[in-house]
Design a protein around this motif. Structure first.
Motif, PDB file in Angstrom:
ATOM      1  N   ASN A   1       3.388   4.400  -4.497  1.00 34.88           N
ATOM      2  CA  ASN A   1       2.050   3.806  -4.596  1.00 34.88           C
ATOM      3  C   ASN A   1       0.899   4.694  -4.173  1.00 34.88           C
ATOM      4  OD1 ASN A   1       2.391   1.287  -5.766  1.00 34.88           O
ATOM      5  ND2 ASN A   1       3.178   0.452  -3.851  1.00 34.88           N
ATOM      6  N   THR A   2       1.071   5.991  -4.250  1.00 28.71           N
ATOM      7  CA  THR A   2      -0.051   6.867  -3.886  1.00 28.71           C
ATOM      8  C   THR A   2      -1.099   6.825  -4.995  1.00 28.71           C
ATOM      9  OG1 THR A   2       1.378   8.286  -2.620  1.00 28.71           O
ATOM     10  CG2 THR A   2      -0.735   9.219  -3.295  1.00 28.71           C
ATOM     11  N   PHE A   3      -2.326   6.637  -4.591  1.00 23.19           N
ATOM     12  CA  PHE A   3      -3.435   6.358  -5.502  1.00 23.19           C
ATOM     13  C   PHE A   3      -4.398   7.543  -5.451  1.00 23.19           C
ATOM     14  CE2 PHE A   3      -7.184   3.816  -6.718  1.00 23.19           C
ATOM     15  CZ  PHE A   3      -6.631   2.896  -7.598  1.00 23.19           C
TER      16      PHE A   3
ATOM     17  N   MET B   1      -4.039  15.703  -0.308  1.00 24.97           N
ATOM     18  CA  MET B   1      -5.012  15.010   0.543  1.00 24.97           C
ATOM     19  C   MET B   1      -6.415  14.937  -0.076  1.00 24.97           C
ATOM     20  SD  MET B   1      -3.106  14.016   2.918  1.00 24.97           S
ATOM     21  CE  MET B   1      -4.147  13.391   4.220  1.00 24.97           C
ATOM     22  N   ARG B   2      -6.833  16.006  -0.748  1.00 24.43           N
ATOM     23  CA  ARG B   2      -8.214  16.014  -1.247  1.00 24.43           C
ATOM     24  C   ARG B   2      -8.429  15.002  -2.382  1.00 24.43           C
ATOM     25  NH1 ARG B   2      -8.990  18.595  -5.979  1.00 24.43           N
ATOM     26  NH2 ARG B   2      -7.144  19.600  -6.833  1.00 24.43           N
ATOM     27  N   LEU B   3      -7.351  14.474  -2.950  1.00 26.21           N
ATOM     28  CA  LEU B   3      -7.513  13.489  -4.026  1.00 26.21           C
ATOM     29  C   LEU B   3      -7.320  12.050  -3.534  1.00 26.21           C
ATOM     30  CD1 LEU B   3      -5.627  15.256  -6.983  1.00 26.21           C
ATOM     31  CD2 LEU B   3      -8.086  15.115  -6.625  1.00 26.21           C
ATOM     32  N   LEU B   4      -7.149  11.885  -2.231  1.00 29.30           N
ATOM     33  CA  LEU B   4      -6.974  10.530  -1.693  1.00 29.30           C
ATOM     34  C   LEU B   4      -8.340   9.916  -1.395  1.00 29.30           C
ATOM     35  CD1 LEU B   4      -3.978  10.982   0.775  1.00 29.30           C
ATOM     36  CD2 LEU B   4      -3.937   9.962  -1.497  1.00 29.30           C
ATOM     37  N   TYR B   5      -8.387   8.600  -1.352  1.00 31.73           N
ATOM     38  CA  TYR B   5      -9.628   7.873  -1.071  1.00 31.73           C
ATOM     39  C   TYR B   5      -9.913   7.903   0.434  1.00 31.73           C
ATOM     40  CZ  TYR B   5     -12.761   3.862  -0.657  1.00 31.73           C
ATOM     41  OH  TYR B   5     -13.819   3.042  -0.380  1.00 31.73           O
ATOM     42  N   THR B   6     -11.174   8.149   0.793  1.00 35.56           N
ATOM     43  CA  THR B   6     -11.538   8.101   2.210  1.00 35.56           C
ATOM     44  C   THR B   6     -12.457   6.915   2.453  1.00 35.56           C
ATOM     45  OG1 THR B   6     -11.375  10.479   2.336  1.00 35.56           O
ATOM     46  CG2 THR B   6     -12.567   9.399   4.120  1.00 35.56           C
ATOM     47  N   ASP B   7     -12.030   6.045   3.346  1.00 39.63           N
ATOM     48  CA  ASP B   7     -12.834   4.869   3.686  1.00 39.63           C
ATOM     49  C   ASP B   7     -14.163   5.320   4.295  1.00 39.63           C
ATOM     50  OD1 ASP B   7     -12.052   1.700   4.913  1.00 39.63           O
ATOM     51  OD2 ASP B   7     -13.929   2.741   5.320  1.00 39.63           O
ATOM     52  N   PRO B   8     -15.294   4.976   3.670  1.00 37.30           N
ATOM     53  CA  PRO B   8     -16.573   5.499   4.148  1.00 37.30           C
ATOM     54  C   PRO B   8     -16.948   5.019   5.553  1.00 37.30           C
ATOM     55  CG  PRO B   8     -16.895   3.989   2.294  1.00 37.30           C
ATOM     56  CD  PRO B   8     -15.428   4.125   2.494  1.00 37.30           C
TER      57      PRO B   8
ATOM     58  N   VAL C   1      -6.979   6.872   2.858  1.00 38.63           N
ATOM     59  CA  VAL C   1      -6.072   5.781   2.497  1.00 38.63           C
ATOM     60  C   VAL C   1      -5.332   6.171   1.225  1.00 38.63           C
ATOM     61  CG1 VAL C   1      -5.955   3.304   2.048  1.00 38.63           C
ATOM     62  CG2 VAL C   1      -7.911   4.224   3.286  1.00 38.63           C
ATOM     63  N   SER C   2      -4.011   6.004   1.233  1.00 41.84           N
ATOM     64  CA  SER C   2      -3.289   6.418   0.027  1.00 41.84           C
ATOM     65  C   SER C   2      -2.828   5.242  -0.824  1.00 41.84           C
ATOM     66  CB  SER C   2      -2.077   7.280   0.394  1.00 41.84           C
ATOM     67  OG  SER C   2      -1.134   6.498   1.079  1.00 41.84           O
ATOM     68  N   ASP C   3      -2.723   4.056  -0.241  1.00 44.64           N
ATOM     69  CA  ASP C   3      -2.242   2.898  -0.985  1.00 44.64           C
ATOM     70  C   ASP C   3      -3.431   1.990  -1.300  1.00 44.64           C
ATOM     71  OD1 ASP C   3      -1.030   0.639  -1.941  1.00 44.64           O
ATOM     72  OD2 ASP C   3       0.646   0.741  -0.545  1.00 44.64           O
ATOM     73  N   ALA C   4      -3.577   1.638  -2.587  1.00 43.69           N
ATOM     74  CA  ALA C   4      -4.752   0.862  -3.010  1.00 43.69           C
ATOM     75  C   ALA C   4      -4.921  -0.432  -2.213  1.00 43.69           C
ATOM     76  CB  ALA C   4      -4.648   0.551  -4.490  1.00 43.69           C
ATOM     77  N   LYS C   5      -3.813  -1.043  -1.807  1.00 44.43           N
ATOM     78  CA  LYS C   5      -3.969  -2.350  -1.153  1.00 44.43           C
ATOM     79  C   LYS C   5      -4.667  -2.249   0.210  1.00 44.43           C
ATOM     80  CE  LYS C   5       0.592  -3.261   0.947  1.00 44.43           C
ATOM     81  NZ  LYS C   5       1.347  -2.034   0.779  1.00 44.43           N
ATOM     82  N   ASN C   6      -4.781  -1.042   0.753  1.00 37.81           N
ATOM     83  CA  ASN C   6      -5.507  -0.882   2.022  1.00 37.81           C
ATOM     84  C   ASN C   6      -6.956  -0.457   1.823  1.00 37.81           C
ATOM     85  OD1 ASN C   6      -3.221  -1.474   3.589  1.00 37.81           O
ATOM     86  ND2 ASN C   6      -2.437   0.588   3.214  1.00 37.81           N
TER      87      ASN C   6
ATOM     88  N   TYR D   1      -9.984  -3.255  -2.854  1.00 38.25           N
ATOM     89  CA  TYR D   1      -8.901  -4.123  -3.341  1.00 38.25           C
ATOM     90  C   TYR D   1      -8.492  -5.228  -2.364  1.00 38.25           C
ATOM     91  CZ  TYR D   1      -8.085  -0.895  -7.237  1.00 38.25           C
ATOM     92  OH  TYR D   1      -8.228  -0.134  -8.368  1.00 38.25           O
ATOM     93  N   LYS D   2      -8.784  -5.014  -1.049  1.00 37.65           N
ATOM     94  CA  LYS D   2      -8.238  -5.916  -0.021  1.00 37.65           C
ATOM     95  C   LYS D   2      -8.470  -7.394  -0.304  1.00 37.65           C
ATOM     96  CE  LYS D   2      -8.039  -3.312   4.235  1.00 37.65           C
ATOM     97  NZ  LYS D   2      -8.864  -2.880   5.354  1.00 37.65           N
ATOM     98  N   LYS D   3      -9.682  -7.763  -0.738  1.00 35.13           N
ATOM     99  CA  LYS D   3      -9.973  -9.192  -0.921  1.00 35.13           C
ATOM    100  C   LYS D   3      -9.729  -9.676  -2.340  1.00 35.13           C
ATOM    101  CE  LYS D   3     -12.423 -10.308   3.021  1.00 35.13           C
ATOM    102  NZ  LYS D   3     -13.499 -10.943   3.721  1.00 35.13           N
ATOM    103  N   GLN D   4      -9.197  -8.812  -3.161  1.00 36.99           N
ATOM    104  CA  GLN D   4      -8.985  -9.217  -4.549  1.00 36.99           C
ATOM    105  C   GLN D   4      -7.624  -9.891  -4.725  1.00 36.99           C
ATOM    106  OE1 GLN D   4     -10.120  -6.773  -7.888  1.00 36.99           O
ATOM    107  NE2 GLN D   4     -11.060  -5.244  -6.546  1.00 36.99           N
ATOM    108  N   ILE D   5      -7.597 -10.891  -5.615  1.00 38.04           N
ATOM    109  CA  ILE D   5      -6.315 -11.451  -6.054  1.00 38.04           C
ATOM    110  C   ILE D   5      -6.310 -11.281  -7.563  1.00 38.04           C
ATOM    111  CG2 ILE D   5      -4.904 -13.534  -6.288  1.00 38.04           C
ATOM    112  CD1 ILE D   5      -6.052 -14.584  -3.747  1.00 38.04           C
TER     113      ILE D   5
END
Ligand code: SF4
Length: 510
Positions: free
Chosen positions: A45-47, A71-78, A84-89, A93-97
């Protein structure tokens, strides 16, 4: 660019002799448009975000060969500055269903096996073991309401169509998405076309229709192509056509192409256009459930409404109705656009607040500016302001707040945006899109636009503001169809919520 990324990934895998071990699959949209193109590596699940074609070598070498994340292609929480590497974190995405969008970003939409592997066409099989009325009852109990903007209870609509006897009936899918900034239906059709075909067949089974027609705008070539592939595959698998799954039920699907007229999203106009006539609305009754396409009972539902149906059958009405608010069940897909950090396509439970959507999922306003308003419901909706941020989003709350759900466009504005110009923008759209059949809409909206133009040019007077309000009321009360009945909403809601901006414009007039 995404095609080049796929080709490069495949080429690198081949060069390393890994082409039999690792598969590269194109999926539908992940929703996080702001950070695309996205490459997701399974099963861990690496995003990876903002991937460029030239990143292919590093992704394969580092991640696949050496087992290390790039690492440089991973999302960084502003906020937390954490990677963060997994979209669910991720905040996005966290509040989405994801119900309507459940398969977008997971399956290859051009491969029916991948849809089937995720319970695809299982709901259709389940329905064949039930009576048509029992299926309708499940949809009624689920509380599903039309996602095209009307919010009419879907099960009830199906029941009306089922009760009208005729030698021929039709199921129509409205894929004529036309709101500025809206791309919910397009994304579902591009990412998960089988979910809509399956739902149309279920609907056909309940009402006794053997033909489904998808009315889709010709400006959606990828969605059209994927639908064509999906229809051909479903026929090949015996999931469309004669005697589906040995049930004795026949159902097939055809497509009709719209030329991009916004008014053809209105169901009577859509049906006329399908018949080769001008896309003009007619007075209801008769409703399409009684006399629709070719004068026969017809059920029209929007793409997103259909996409919810197989999940409701699979998981049950109770499961679905436990999500959402009292009178608005399930989730809603929104196209989040404008001055927001995370532009994209989101799906949230009904009852999520605008604050959660804009600040948690949307990541706040671009460039640290102040939030001013959000327009929901496109040209038919209104603008919501700071005071509405904690309003739970559902069909009824948005109407009470002076806007509407519409089909799901959500355009965010910041402190630099002029709300009078915003109203003028929508009126310009409406004037262009009015079919011209009735005078209040054809002439009235033009006059509204001219007044707004005069005001934004600094040539308006305070009397013009009263005229704006009065004419808006007349257009709403006397127009024939929903387009005219709602077209003054952007004017009225900005007059109510941003009166000072109108005053500032007219006071400039010496
Ligand atoms: Fe046509 Fe506007 Fe009248 Fe609707 S309200 S029928 S779009 S002119």
């Amino acid at each position: 660019e995404s095609e080049l990324i796929q080709t490069n990934l495949e080429d690198v895998l081949k060069a390393k002799g890994l082409e039999d071990e690792v598969q590269v699959v194109t999926t539908g949209c992940f929703g996080f448009c702001e950070k695309g193109p996205i490459v997701k590596i399974l099963p861990d699940n690496t995003f990876y975000i903002e991937v460029k074609p030239e990143d292919a070598e590093e992704i394969i070498e580092e991640h696949i060969v050496k087992g290390r994340q790039v690492m440089r292609l991973l999302y960084t929480d502003p906020d937390k500055k954490e990677t963060v590497s997994d979209a669910k974190n991720m905040g996005f995405y966290k509040k989405q269903i994801r119900i309507a969008l459940r398969n977008c970003g997971f399956i290859n939409p051009e491969n029916i096996d991948e849809y089937i592997a995720r319970e695809g066409y299982g709901a259709l099989g389940t329905c064949f073991e039930m009576t048509p009325q029992a299926v309708i009852d499940v949809i009624k109990e689920s509380g599903l309401r039309g996602r095209g903007g009307g919010g009419f209870p879907t099960g009830l609509k199906w029941e009306f169509a089922s009760k009208n006897d005729a030698d021929q009936k039709y199921v129509v899918c409205n894929a004529d998405e036309g709101d500025p900034g809206a791309f919910m239906d397009r994304s579902i059709l591009e990412g998960d076309p089988h979910s809509v075909l399956e739902a149309m067949a279920i609907c056909g089974y309940t009402m006794g229709a053997d033909l489904g027609v998808i009315y889709i705008r010709a400006e959606y070539p990828l969605a059209i192509e994927r639908l064509k592939i999906a229809i051909a595959q479903a026929r090949e698998y015996g999931l469309l056509g004669k005697d589906i799954l040995g049930s004795g039920f026949n159902f097939d699907v055809e497509m009709r192409y719209g030329a991009g007229a916004f008014v053809c999203g209105e169901e009577t106009a859509l049906i006329h256009s399908m018949e080769g006539l001008r896309g003009e609305p007619t007075v209801k009754p008769p409703f399409p459930a009684e006399s629709g396409y070719n004068g026969k009972p017809t059920n029209v539902n929007n793409v997103e409404t259909f996409a919810n149906v197989p999940v409701i059958i699979n998981k049950g009405a109770k499961w679905f109705s436990a999500i959402g608010t009292d009178k608005s069940k399930g989730t809603k897909v929104f196209a989040l656009a404008g001055k927001i950090n995370n532009v994209g396509l989101i799906e949230v439970p009904m009852g999520t607040t605008l604050r959660e959507v804009i600040y948690e999922i949307g990541g706040g306003i671009k460039d640290g500016k102040k939030f001013k308003a959000v327009q929901t419901g496109g040209p038919s909706g209104g603008c919501l302001t700071e005071k509405h941020l904690d309003t739970p989003i559902d069909f009824d709350n948005l109407i009470a707040a002076g806007s509407m759900m519409g089909s799901g466009g959500m355009i965010v504005m910041d402190e630099d945006d002029c709300m009078v110009s915003m109203a003028k923008f929508y009126l310009d759209f409406t004037v262009e899109e009015s079919c011209g059949k009735c005078t209040p809409c054809r002439v009235g909206n033009k006059r509204l636009y001219e007044m707004l133009d005069k005001i934004t040019e600094g040539k308006g007077t305070k009397e013009d503001l009263d005229l704006l309000r009065n004419l808006s009321g007349v257009i709403k009360d006397t127009s024939l169809c929903g387009l005219g009945q709602t077209s003054p909403n952007p004017v009225l809601s900005t007059l109510d919520n941003f009166h000072d901006e109108y005053i500032a414009h007219v006071e400039n007039h010496k």
